[in-house]
Design a protein around this motif. Structure first.
Motif, mmCIF file in Angstrom:
data_model
loop_
_atom_site.group_PDB
_atom_site.id
_atom_site.type_symbol
_atom_site.label_atom_id
_atom_site.label_comp_id
_atom_site.label_asym_id
_atom_site.label_seq_id
_atom_site.Cartn_x
_atom_site.Cartn_y
_atom_site.Cartn_z
ATOM 1 N N TRP A 188 3.496 -1.995 -6.787
ATOM 2 C CA TRP A 188 5.018 -1.708 -6.533
ATOM 3 C C TRP A 188 5.281 -1.298 -5.075
ATOM 4 O O TRP A 188 6.114 -1.722 -4.364
ATOM 5 C CB TRP A 188 5.543 -0.967 -7.126
ATOM 6 N N TRP A 189 4.200 -0.831 -4.538
ATOM 7 C CA TRP A 189 4.053 -0.110 -3.123
ATOM 8 C C TRP A 189 3.000 -0.657 -2.430
ATOM 9 O O TRP A 189 2.856 -0.112 -1.135
ATOM 10 C CB TRP A 189 3.951 1.316 -3.098
ATOM 11 N N GLU A 190 2.189 -1.422 -2.633
ATOM 12 C CA GLU A 190 1.190 -2.206 -1.937
ATOM 13 C C GLU A 190 1.378 -2.811 -0.556
ATOM 14 O O GLU A 190 0.274 -2.414 0.417
ATOM 15 C CB GLU A 190 0.096 -3.051 -2.684
ATOM 16 N N ASN A 191 2.294 -3.127 -0.315
ATOM 17 C CA ASN A 191 2.734 -3.741 0.948
ATOM 18 C C ASN A 191 3.289 -2.682 2.065
ATOM 19 O O ASN A 191 3.810 -2.904 3.098
ATOM 20 C CB ASN A 191 3.526 -4.873 0.828
ATOM 21 N N SER A 192 3.440 -1.542 1.701
ATOM 22 C CA SER A 192 4.307 -0.464 2.472
ATOM 23 C C SER A 192 3.380 0.875 2.309
ATOM 24 O O SER A 192 3.578 1.615 1.602
ATOM 25 C CB SER A 192 5.795 -0.185 2.001
ATOM 26 N N PRO A 193 2.497 1.338 3.368
ATOM 27 C CA PRO A 193 1.899 2.642 3.453
ATOM 28 C C PRO A 193 2.980 3.711 3.464
ATOM 29 O O PRO A 193 2.703 4.869 2.919
ATOM 30 C CB PRO A 193 1.110 2.519 4.640
ATOM 31 N N GLU A 194 4.062 3.371 3.950
ATOM 32 C CA GLU A 194 5.038 4.475 4.084
ATOM 33 C C GLU A 194 5.711 4.917 2.725
ATOM 34 O O GLU A 194 5.845 6.146 2.450
ATOM 35 C CB GLU A 194 6.309 3.876 4.820
ATOM 36 N N ALA A 195 5.876 3.844 1.991
ATOM 37 C CA ALA A 195 6.462 3.819 0.542
ATOM 38 C C ALA A 195 5.302 4.891 -0.448
ATOM 39 O O ALA A 195 5.332 5.679 -0.933
ATOM 40 C CB ALA A 195 6.795 2.760 -0.298
ATOM 41 N N GLN A 196 4.071 4.319 -0.162
ATOM 42 C CA GLN A 196 2.868 4.852 -0.723
ATOM 43 C C GLN A 196 2.832 6.498 -0.526
ATOM 44 O O GLN A 196 2.586 7.204 -1.253
ATOM 45 C CB GLN A 196 1.319 4.304 -0.234
ATOM 46 N N SER A 197 2.985 6.657 0.763
ATOM 47 C CA SER A 197 3.198 8.300 1.224
ATOM 48 C C SER A 197 4.021 9.022 0.835
ATOM 49 O O SER A 197 4.020 10.231 0.174
ATOM 50 C CB SER A 197 3.070 8.228 2.734
ATOM 51 N N TRP A 198 5.422 8.277 0.524
ATOM 52 C CA TRP A 198 6.385 8.990 -0.147
ATOM 53 C C TRP A 198 6.165 9.269 -1.616
ATOM 54 O O TRP A 198 6.608 10.151 -2.128
ATOM 55 C CB TRP A 198 7.703 8.035 -0.078
ATOM 56 N N VAL A 199 5.696 8.194 -2.217
ATOM 57 C CA VAL A 199 5.479 8.362 -3.770
ATOM 58 C C VAL A 199 4.430 9.458 -3.985
ATOM 59 O O VAL A 199 4.608 10.323 -4.730
ATOM 60 C CB VAL A 199 5.012 6.962 -4.097
ATOM 61 N N ARG A 200 3.318 9.557 -3.136
ATOM 62 C CA ARG A 200 2.448 10.471 -3.371
ATOM 63 C C ARG A 200 2.872 11.790 -3.004
ATOM 64 O O ARG A 200 2.452 12.850 -3.881
ATOM 65 C CB ARG A 200 1.239 10.244 -2.180
#
Length: 227
Positions: A188-200
């Protein structure tokens, strides 16, 4: 005294203390003798093993699985014990057992014990009743699947325990592909490092007792995006 093979030295405890530990263990513990012909004969078991089986020890001790249990149950016992005997290694498995006490889900460990001559002469069986745990997991799964929204169940460190069908279908994946993996590394977030950081960061906040909320655009298989 016969002891199972181990990488750790056995603690020096009096025999009586060992007996008390075994008798008061919440796990069912069975000691079985391996006869010269390779058959298994139950030697002793603790109170929890007796309670789990629903049979008094007087009906079990000195007998083989075939003499105690129905053919199907006895066959499963024998196959597992024989695998432990033939491999000479510790066996760890989960199984369902229909016993007089009811249907149980057991997490079982079989430990081969060698005599001074090197022959495996006994097998220790340790069984933990995880029926309640598995029932709770099924209830959780039912709740997840009843929700139309995308829902995930995570460990405090953010690794995936379960994901409902809506979220799996949305990402075009199976549970096996993400179970045990960090949630923020999901498709769901693999194309967005920004989203991955927010989720983490949101997961770390939730683990600390907070209730983080945010909206973000996530990826739907096979590459379409949706908020």
């Amino acid at each position: 005294m016969n002891t199972p093979e181990s990488d750790f030295p056995a603690p020096e405890l009096p025999v009586e203390q060992y007996r008390l530990i075994v008798e008061n263990s919440p796990d069912g513990i069975i000691l079985a003798d391996v006869m010269e012909d390779g058959s298994i004969q139950f030697r002793s078991r603790n109170r929890q093993a007796e309670s789990m089986s629903g049979r008094p020890s007087s009906q079990v001790i000195g007998k083989t699985p075939e003499e105690v249990y129905p053919p199907e149950t006895a066959s499963r016992f024998t196959v597992r014990y024989r695998k432990c005997l033939e491999s000479g290694t510790i066996q760890n498995y989960e199984e369902q057992a229909i016993l007089p006490g009811g249907l149980l889900v057991l997490q079982t460990i079989l430990i081969p014990v060698k005599n001074p001559s090197g022959r495996i002469s006994q097998i220790i069986g340790i069984a933990r009743d995880i029926t309640g745990l598995r029932q709770a997991e099924l209830q959780t799964r039912s709740i997840l699947e009843a929700v139309s929204a995308m829902v995930g169940l995570l460990n405090p460190d953010g690794t995936v325990i379960d994901i409902n069908r809506s979220a799996l279908d949305f990402g075009g994946i199976t549970l096996e592909q993400v179970k045990g993996q960090p949630f923020w590394e999901g498709p769901w977030w693999e194309n967005s490092p920004e989203a991955q950081s927010w989720v983490r960061d949101a997961i770390l906040s939730a683990a600390a007792g907070e209730t983080p909320r945010f909206d973000y655009q996530v990826m739907r298989a096979p590459g379409q995006s949706e908020i």
